[in-house]
Write a protein that holds these residues in place. Structure first.
Motif, short mmCIF file in Angstrom:
data_model
loop_
_atom_site.label_atom_id
_atom_site.label_comp_id
_atom_site.label_asym_id
_atom_site.label_seq_id
_atom_site.Cartn_x
_atom_site.Cartn_y
_atom_site.Cartn_z
N SER A 109 0.84 -1.21 0.00
CA SER A 109 0.00 0.00 0.00
C SER A 109 0.87 1.26 0.00
N LEU A 110 1.96 1.24 0.77
CA LEU A 110 2.84 2.40 0.81
C LEU A 110 3.51 2.63 -0.54
N THR A 160 0.91 3.96 -2.93
CA THR A 160 0.66 5.37 -2.62
C THR A 160 1.77 6.26 -3.17
N ILE A 191 1.39 6.46 -7.01
CA ILE A 191 0.25 7.32 -7.39
C ILE A 191 0.61 8.79 -7.17
N THR A 192 1.30 9.07 -6.07
CA THR A 192 1.70 10.45 -5.79
C THR A 192 2.66 10.97 -6.86
N MET A 232 6.09 11.30 3.61
CA MET A 232 4.75 10.79 3.34
C MET A 232 4.57 9.39 3.92
N VAL A 281 1.60 8.32 6.33
CA VAL A 281 0.53 7.48 5.81
C VAL A 281 0.47 6.14 6.53
N TYR A 321 -2.17 5.57 9.29
CA TYR A 321 -3.57 5.28 8.97
C TYR A 321 -3.77 3.78 8.78
N GLY A 352 0.02 12.93 -1.56
CA GLY A 352 0.13 11.55 -1.04
C GLY A 352 -0.83 11.33 0.11
#
Length: 360
Positions: free
Chosen positions: A264-265, A268, A271-272, A294, A298, A301, A360
Motif C-alpha cells: 500500500s505504501l 501510494t 500514485i503520488t 509521506m 501514511v 492510517y 500523497g
C-alpha cells in the motif's frame, strides 16, 4: 502518462527562488555564456615544466576525443598566435612600408641586416629589446603606428597558470553543455578515465613525477550535488521503509498484513509521483524527499485500521472502515492542508515537497 511526464531537475539554481535578481543573473550567465558550462581540470606538479607538459597533453588527448569534447583551453595561445598577428598587421601596412621591408630583406642585404641585429643583441642594455631580438632577428615585430593597430602585447598574468607555473588549469567545453546530471556523470567518468591514462603516461616519461589532478566547474559541481542528493533521498526512503517494517514486525509478528502495508505504501508513492508528473511535470531532486515524510505519515492510517481489526475480531471489514474512516479523513485533511502551506515557501524544492506530501 503521469510518470512519462516526470522530469528530475538537477540544477542547483532550481533550489533557489527564481525571483531573486542574483539567481536570475546566474541563470542568464549559464544560458548565454558557454564558459559557465565548462569543466575545469586543475594540474599541480613539483615543477613548472611538468605542470605545463601534463596540461598540454591532457588538452591534446581530450581534443582527439571529438565524441566527448567540443574544445579545450590550457594557455592564452599568445605565442602560437604571434606570427598570425604579425602577418595581419603587415597586411594592413601602407605599400611604402611593405616596400621598405622588402628592400631590407633583399638577398643582397640580408647578411648585413642579420649581422647588425646580432650586434644590437650583444650590446643592447634594454631587456625588452634583447628578449625580442632573440626570437625576432629579422625585426618583423618592429611595427609603428603607420602599420595600423600593431601587435598586442602578451598578457601580464596568465589566467591558466599560477605565478610559479606549478599549478595550471585546463578548461574543457563539453560536446553537449545542456546535459542532465545522469548524462553528465557518465561524461565526467569518461573524461576522468582519459585524464588518468594521460597522467600515468606523462608521469612515466618524467621519471614518475607526482601530479595532483582535480575537477571542478559546472559539470563536476552538478554531478556531485545531484548524485549526492539522490543518494540521500534514496537512503532516507529505504531507511524509513525498513524502520516501518521492523516496528510492525516487532509489534504484530505477522507477515501477511506487513506485506499488504508495504504494498500500500509503495502504491501510494507511485500514485503520488504520477499526480506530481501530471500537475508539476518537473521535480527538483530535493523534493523527492517527500517519499520519506509521506510514508512516515501514511503508515499511521494503516496501523489504525489494523489495530481496530485486531481489537474487534468478530467485526466485519465494513464496520471497521466505518469506525476508523472519519478520524483518518480528518487527520489526512489537516495534515495535507499543513503541507500545502509550503506552496508559499520561497524555495522551489520545499514548495514541491509540500505539494507532493499533501497529494500523497
Amino acid at each position: 502518462a503521469g510518470l512519462s511526464r516526470l522530469r528530475l531537475d538537477s540544477d542547483p539554481l532550481s533550489l533557489l527562488p527564481s525571483d531573486l535578481p542574483s539567481v536570475s543573473a546566474l541563470r542568464q550567465q549559464q544560458e548565454l555564456f558557454p564558459s559557465s558550462k565548462e569543466l575545469l581540470i586543475t594540474v599541480k606538479a613539483r615543477s613548472a615544466d611538468g605542470a605545463a607538459e601534463l596540461a598540454s597533453t591532457i588538452a591534446q588527448e581530450l581534443n582527439r576525443r571529438t565524441n566527448l569534447v567540443a574544445s579545450t583551453r590550457w594557455d592564452t595561445g599568445f605565442q602560437e598566435s604571434l606570427p598570425e598577428f604579425a602577418a595581419w598587421t603587415w597586411a594592413q601596412a601602407p605599400p611604402e612600408r611593405l616596400q621598405q621591408l622588402e628592400e631590407r630583406l633583399a638577398p643582397n642585404r640580408l647578411d648585413d641586416e642579420i649581422a647588425g641585429r646580432l650586434e644590437r643583441l650583444t650590446t643592447s642594455l634594454n631587456p625588452t629589446e634583447m628578449a625580442r631580438l632573440g626570437y625576432d632577428p629579422l625585426g618583423l615585430l618592429e611595427l609603428d603606428a603607420s602599420n595600423g593597430p600593431g601587435i598586442p602585447s602578451a598578457p601580464a598574468v596568465n589566467p591558466f597558470s599560477s605565478a610559479d607555473g606549478t599549478f595550471r588549469v585546463v578548461m574543457v567545453a563539453p560536446l553537449r553543455p545542456g546535459m542532465q546530471y545522469k548524462e553528465a556523470s557518465v561524461w565526467l567518468d569518461r573524461v576522468r578515465e582519459a585524464v588518468a591514462g594521460t597522467q600515468a603516461q606523462v608521469a612515466r616519461t618524467r621519471g614518475d613525477e607526482a601530479f595532483e589532478i582535480a575537477f571542478t566547474g559546472h559539470p563536476a559541481f552538478m554531478t556531485e550535488i545531484a548524485n549526492g542528493m539522490e543518494s540521500d533521498m534514496t537512503s532516507s526512503v529505504l531507511l524509513t521503509l525498513a524502520i516501518i517494517c521492523l516496528l510492525f514486525w516487532s509489534t504484530h509478528r505477522s507477515l501477511k498484513p506487513l506485506g499488504w502495508l508495504v504494498a500500500s505504501l509503495v502504491l501510494t508513492f507511485l500514485i503520488t509521483l504520477t499526480l506530481g508528473g501530471l500537475l508539476l511535470g518537473g521535480l527538483n531532486v530535493i523534493s523527492c524527499g517527500f517519499a520519506a515524510v509521506m510514508m512516515g505519515l501514511v503508515v499511521d492510517y494503516g496501523l489504525v485500521g489494523y489495530q481496530e481489526l485486531r481489537a474487534h475480531p468478530g467485526q466485519s471489514l465494513r464496520d471497521v472502515r466505518r469506525a476508523v474512516m472519519p478520524g483518518i479523513l480528518w487527520s489526512a485533511t489537516t495534515t495535507a492542508g499543513t503541507f500545502l502551506s509550503l506552496r508559499f515557501a520561497g524555495l522551489p524544492g520545499l514548495s514541491e515537497l509540500g505539494t507532493l506530501t499533501a497529494l500523497g
